[in-house]
Design a protein around this motif. Sequence first.
Motif, mmCIF file in Angstrom:
data_model
loop_
_atom_site.group_PDB
_atom_site.id
_atom_site.type_symbol
_atom_site.label_atom_id
_atom_site.label_comp_id
_atom_site.label_asym_id
_atom_site.label_seq_id
_atom_site.Cartn_x
_atom_site.Cartn_y
_atom_site.Cartn_z
ATOM 1 N N TRP A 1 0.838 -1.195 0.000
ATOM 2 C CA TRP A 1 0.000 0.000 0.000
ATOM 3 C C TRP A 1 0.869 1.240 0.000
ATOM 4 O O TRP A 1 1.752 1.399 0.828
ATOM 5 C CB TRP A 1 -0.933 0.006 1.205
ATOM 6 N N THR B 1 -5.034 4.917 -0.509
ATOM 7 C CA THR B 1 -3.722 4.370 -0.786
ATOM 8 C C THR B 1 -3.890 3.384 -1.935
ATOM 9 O O THR B 1 -5.011 3.041 -2.312
ATOM 10 C CB THR B 1 -3.146 3.660 0.446
ATOM 11 N N SER C 1 1.108 5.552 -0.361
ATOM 12 C CA SER C 1 0.333 6.782 -0.197
ATOM 13 C C SER C 1 0.743 7.849 -1.200
ATOM 14 O O SER C 1 -0.095 8.589 -1.699
ATOM 15 C CB SER C 1 0.485 7.336 1.218
#
Length: 285
Positions: A56, A65, A58
């Motif tokens: 994941w 995400t 950002s």
Amino acid sequence: MNTMKLHFPAIAGTLLGAMLASSAPLAIAGNSWTGTNFSTACTSSSSSPVPGQPGWTSCGVPDPTFKGFSTATAGAPGTTYTSATVYDWNSNGLGIVNNYESASQTGPHAFDNYNGQDAMVFQFSNGAVSLTSIVLGWNGTDSPTLTGGVKYNDSDVGLWAYTGTGDPTLVSGFGPASAGWTLIGNYMDVGSNPGNKATIATDIYSSYWLVTTVGTGTATSSDAFKILSIAGKGCDLTIKDNKCVPGGGGGTPGTGVPEPGSLALLAAGLAGMVAVRRRRQGQAT
């Protein structure tokens, strides 16, 4: 008996208010997410694109995400999705660098379907959303010439919503064909649309959305694109079966207006109360 005269209007008013209140939707604080523009949220600290590691990512975006995948192999197109690196190409948008590409190689390093299919999952941790549009940055329609020996000349986008449970990227055999994914639509030639925009119409809400290319490309005709922004809406009621509905109920979001059947019952009840009051008034005189 005069006390009875005073109480009936009060009781009628109380019941009327209760019935109107019970027919209104139960409002629950929902997700206020409306959109993300990756060209402004994901910035480069140097002249080179900033990679996002498999997992994941950002990229400066608080929500959602995202995580990259690809079925690309060294030979024939593969069928199993494995982790791929998400790259921020700034004003061109987000792309994918799979295990058989590198940042130093020539090529678009976009979502593409040559020798495999690239994909990205967006996770909305603050609550389920319903996407309304995807805007592309660079895409194959912009550059229909041969790049790295492949003609990336199209920009078909596939969109899926996860309607299952749990994190879909952790299941065995992950991919759009695995259990729990619902196809929202294949949006063809998005790079030829005004503003490079795919408009999405769906009533499905999900915390996970999957974007892919469409089908398998060839050396002479392949899809390629980078995602510049996505937009959607949150639900201010509650999510039930991936739909935004009044709390604790099914169907579509309510308007706060009683249904005709409820109004009929209400009218009958009030008429009966008035009749009783008149009869008791007659007995008191």
